[in-house]
Write a protein that holds these residues in place. Structure first.
Motif, PDB file in Angstrom:
ATOM      1  N   SER A 133     -27.850  69.788  -4.797  1.00 15.88           N
ATOM      2  CA  SER A 133     -28.394  70.287  -3.525  1.00 15.88           C
ATOM      3  C   SER A 133     -27.662  69.653  -2.357  1.00 15.88           C
ATOM      4  O   SER A 133     -27.356  70.325  -1.353  1.00 15.88           O
ATOM      5  N   ASP A 192     -30.317  77.829  -3.812  1.00 15.96           N
ATOM      6  CA  ASP A 192     -30.646  76.566  -4.477  1.00 15.96           C
ATOM      7  C   ASP A 192     -31.767  76.825  -5.476  1.00 15.96           C
ATOM      8  O   ASP A 192     -32.924  76.990  -5.088  1.00 15.96           O
ATOM      9  N   GLU A 193     -31.409  76.890  -6.744  1.00 17.72           N
ATOM     10  CA  GLU A 193     -32.354  77.177  -7.821  1.00 17.72           C
ATOM     11  C   GLU A 193     -33.249  78.366  -7.483  1.00 17.72           C
ATOM     12  O   GLU A 193     -34.475  78.233  -7.403  1.00 17.72           O
TER      13      GLU A 193
HETATM   14 MG   LIG Z   1     -31.756  70.119  -5.845  1.00 17.33          MG
END
Ligand SMILES: [Mg+2]
Ligand SMILES: Nc1ncnc2c1ncn2[C@@H]1O[C@H](COP(=O)(O)OP(=O)(O)OP(=O)(O)O)[C@@H](O)[C@H]1O
Lengths: 224, 426
Positions: free
Chosen positions: A49, A170-171
């Motif tokens: 991240s 992000d995910e």
């Molecule tokens: Mg992360």
């Protein structure tokens, strides 16, 4: 690579100061071409991240540089960074971050509203984006009324609405079940192919990583 | 986003935490309401006094005193009056002499000067009716006569004429003001001896009612000719007339510069002159001071309310940290975030101002009724409080400015939030 869209050079990021200091990135060199899809994978806490935030100009590096289309983010003013994020980048987060008080349409139109585009035009383009994620029938609903999968599709529409060059995710499937996750992944890659949008996806999902042109593995703040 | 959009977003955000907004607005309301009430009252009183003075006062007149009576020049450090051989100082008061009258008359701009003699009559009576206490004041030759409800203001030299105050019409048994005109009234007075209660001699004097003065709050006495006033005073003092001051008339075409030089000439001669304008100004100074004092209370309330705004907005910033992070990630500039929170603060000020002023106007009639029944009993009008639009708008604008000031700190804090820290916040 000289025609890289995103390029990093010896990127370092240290969180905190002195005894609480933690070096999350320890010299990352990376280059992403326009239209490429890149998966960033690695263990929890490895710095995925952090890397994505630096690439997207959401955070500043401790040392090293990030260049977008050849322009160093470190040399940009706050205003230039803001308009870069507004017009060239789209964001998709694990927690969706939809505004609960706004309708689905208003959520999607938010980047255009920030860009000072007229309400009529914003709504028209937001509706187009909702068509892409097949949620036009929910346009007038409150964002809170939707299921997780639908919320993430709204977030995708919002990331898309300003016609970005890069989408950072992000995910994106992190909060979704496998079935719904697949729908979202399919949607994302359809857009990537149809519109040649560059994709940078942070993920734990092996299926998602496989679909990307390239996978970058991060371990302890370095690329393996 | 345009400024108007930020303002809209900011003010609509107020609805998100209704009870908190309500309380903060109420705090502002307390201050603006107080300010509006104080303004309405002092404007009203000022207007009222102006009207009273316009109706009964006489422009181009002034009262002249010896500075020795009003200033400290001839008093010792312990406030004891110095002996002055040209004036008698038996009671501590220095009296005017004929020389003083002549000196005042000589000043440029003064058209006439008359010693003011006090007469203390025992009673006034119509026919054989009840006797009532009365005060007598003199009518001096001036260019302008005060308003009357009935009759015509008499010639100041007409020693038999009297102008009755409105309050005495029914009291003395007349059916109406018009009914009293031309009727005879009797004034009784006496010369007191040195011993307590001792009366050396008494007499009654007949007057013809020439006019009835308009109703007024501070009921003045009955007015008689200045010549008659002097005669009666002479009777009461056995010829030892004493004047504490002079009544003087001035040139009606005097410029303010000429008035100033006339007053300084008198001042140099040892006199202090109070013109009609001075007396009005004196009232206004008092009202201004009262208004200032009361406004200070409102100011303290507003200061406390400003702290409330700061607190409310700091809480809002904390609550919406994630939202701020998202807006920044999506490309909103710090100044946009700043504008949203600041307009929220200004909106609180605006609504607090509108509510406070609105409430003050709304309860105005009630306060008027209370005032008219108590302090302003006998006031001829129906309302006292005045709400000048400019003052009210100024109060609302002030509340908005207060919001602007109070909102700056929280808005800055929001604008400076780092998007990532904000997004990770939950
Ligand atoms: Mg992360
Ligand atoms: N604001 C911060 N202050 C201090 N340390 C931080 C901060 N943000 C991240 N870190 C640390 O930096 C390291 C990398 O964090 P990052 O969020 O990039 O990991 P990640 O690879 O995305 O992990 P995950 O898969 O769990 O999301 C972690 O050890 C984390 O604790």
């Amino acid at each position: 690579m000289t025609n890289a869209l995103l390029q990093t050079n010896q990127l370092h990021k240290t969180y905190g100061k002195r005894d609480t200091a933690y070096e999350a990135l320890r010299g990352v060199d990376l280059s992403i071409a326009p239209g490429e899809s890149v998966a960033i994978v690695g263990k929890s806490g490895s710095g995925k991240s952090t890397l994505m935030h630096l690439l997207a100009g959401l955070d500043t590096a401790t040392s090293g540089s990030v260049k977008v289309g050849g322009h160093d983010l470190g040399h940009m003013s706050e205003g230039e960074l803001s308009s870069l994020r507004n017009t060239k980048f789209g964001f998709i987060f694990q927690q969706f971050f939809l505004q609960p008080r706004l309708t689905v349409l208003e959520n999607v139109a938010l980047p255009l509203k920030i860009a000072n585009i007229s309400v009529a035009e914003s709504n028209r383009r937001a509706m187009e984006a909702l068509e892409q994620v097949e949620l036009t029938d929910k346009a007038k609903n409150r964002a809170t009324d939707l299921s997780g999968g639908q919320k993430q599709r709204v977030a995708i529409a919002r990331a898309l609405v300003a016609g970005p060059e890069v989408i950072f995710a992000d995910e994106p499937t992190g909060n979704l079940d496998t079935q719904t996750g697949h729908t979202v992944i399919k949607l994302l890659f359809d857009l990537h192919r149809k519109r040649h949008i560059t994709l940078v996806v942070v993920t734990h999902d092996a299926d998602l990583a496989k679909l990307c042109d390239r996978t970058i593995i991060i371990k302890d703040g370095k690329i393996q | 986003m345009k400024l108007l959009e930020y303002a809209k977003t900011g003010s609509s955000n107020l609805a998100r935490s209704k009870s908190r907004t309500f309380l903060t607005v109420t705090a502002i309301l307390v201050g603006t309401f107080t300010l509006a009430m104080v303004t309405a009252l002092s404007q009203g009183v000022r207007h009222y006094i102006d009207a009273q003075i316009q109706a009964y006062g006489q422009p181009n007149t002034m009262s002249v005193q010896l500075k020795a009576n009003t200033k400290d020049e001839r008093r010792s450090a312990n406030n004891v009056l110095e002996y002055d051989p040209t004036h008698s100082a038996a009671t501590g008061t220095v009296y005017m002499t004929d020389a003083d009258v002549a000196a005042v008359k000589k000043a440029a701009g003064v058209t006439g000067a008359y010693p003011v003699y006090k007469v203390n009559p025992d009673y006034i009576q119509a026919g054989s009716g009840k006797k009532y206490v009365v005060q007598l004041q003199a009518n001096y030759p001036t260019a302008n006569n005060p308003e009357v409800t009935a009759g015509k203001y008499p010639d100041p030299a007409d020693k038999t004429a009297i102008v009755l105050p409105y309050a005495y019409i029914q009291t003395l048994g007349f059916a109406s003001a018009a009914d009293a005109l031309g009727k005879t009234v009797t004034v009784g007075l006496s010369q007191a001896g040195d011993k307590p209660g001792q009366v050396l001699r008494s007499e009654t004097v007949q007057f013809k009612v020439a006019a009835v003065a308009s109703d007024t709050l501070h009921a003045p006495g009955a007015t008689i000719s200045y010549l008659e006033q002097a005669d009666l005073a002479s009777y009461q003092t056995a010829g030892k007339l004493k004047a504490e001051g002079l009544f003087a008339t001035t040139d009606p075409n005097q410029t303010s510069a000429q008035t100033a030089s006339m007053k300084s000439a008198l001042d140099a001669g040892g006199y202090s002159a109070q013109t009609f304008a001075d007396e009005t100004a004196h009232f206004n100074t008092v009202i201004n001071m009262v208004q200032l004092g009361l406004s200070a209370f409102a100011g303290v309330a507003l200061l406390a309310a400003a702290l409330g705004i700061i607190n409310t907005l700091l809480m809002a910033v904390l609550e919406r940290t994630q939202e701020v992070g998202l807006l920044k990630a999506l490309g909103m500039r710090p100044r946009g975030i700043f504008a949203i929170f600041l307009s929220e603060a200004v909106s609180i000020g605006f609504w607090g101002g509108v509510a406070g002023v609105g409430l003050a106007i709304a309860i105005g009639p009630l306060i008027d009724r209370i005032l008219l029944k108590s302090v302003f009993k006998g006031f001829p009008g129906t309302h006292i409080l005045l709400y000048p639009a400019t003052d009210m708008i100024f109060i609302i604008a002030g509340a908005m400015a207060l919001g602007l000031l109070a909102g700056t700190l929280p808005a800055l804090r929001a604008a400076r939030l780092d998007p990532i820290t904000a997004l990770r916040h939950d």
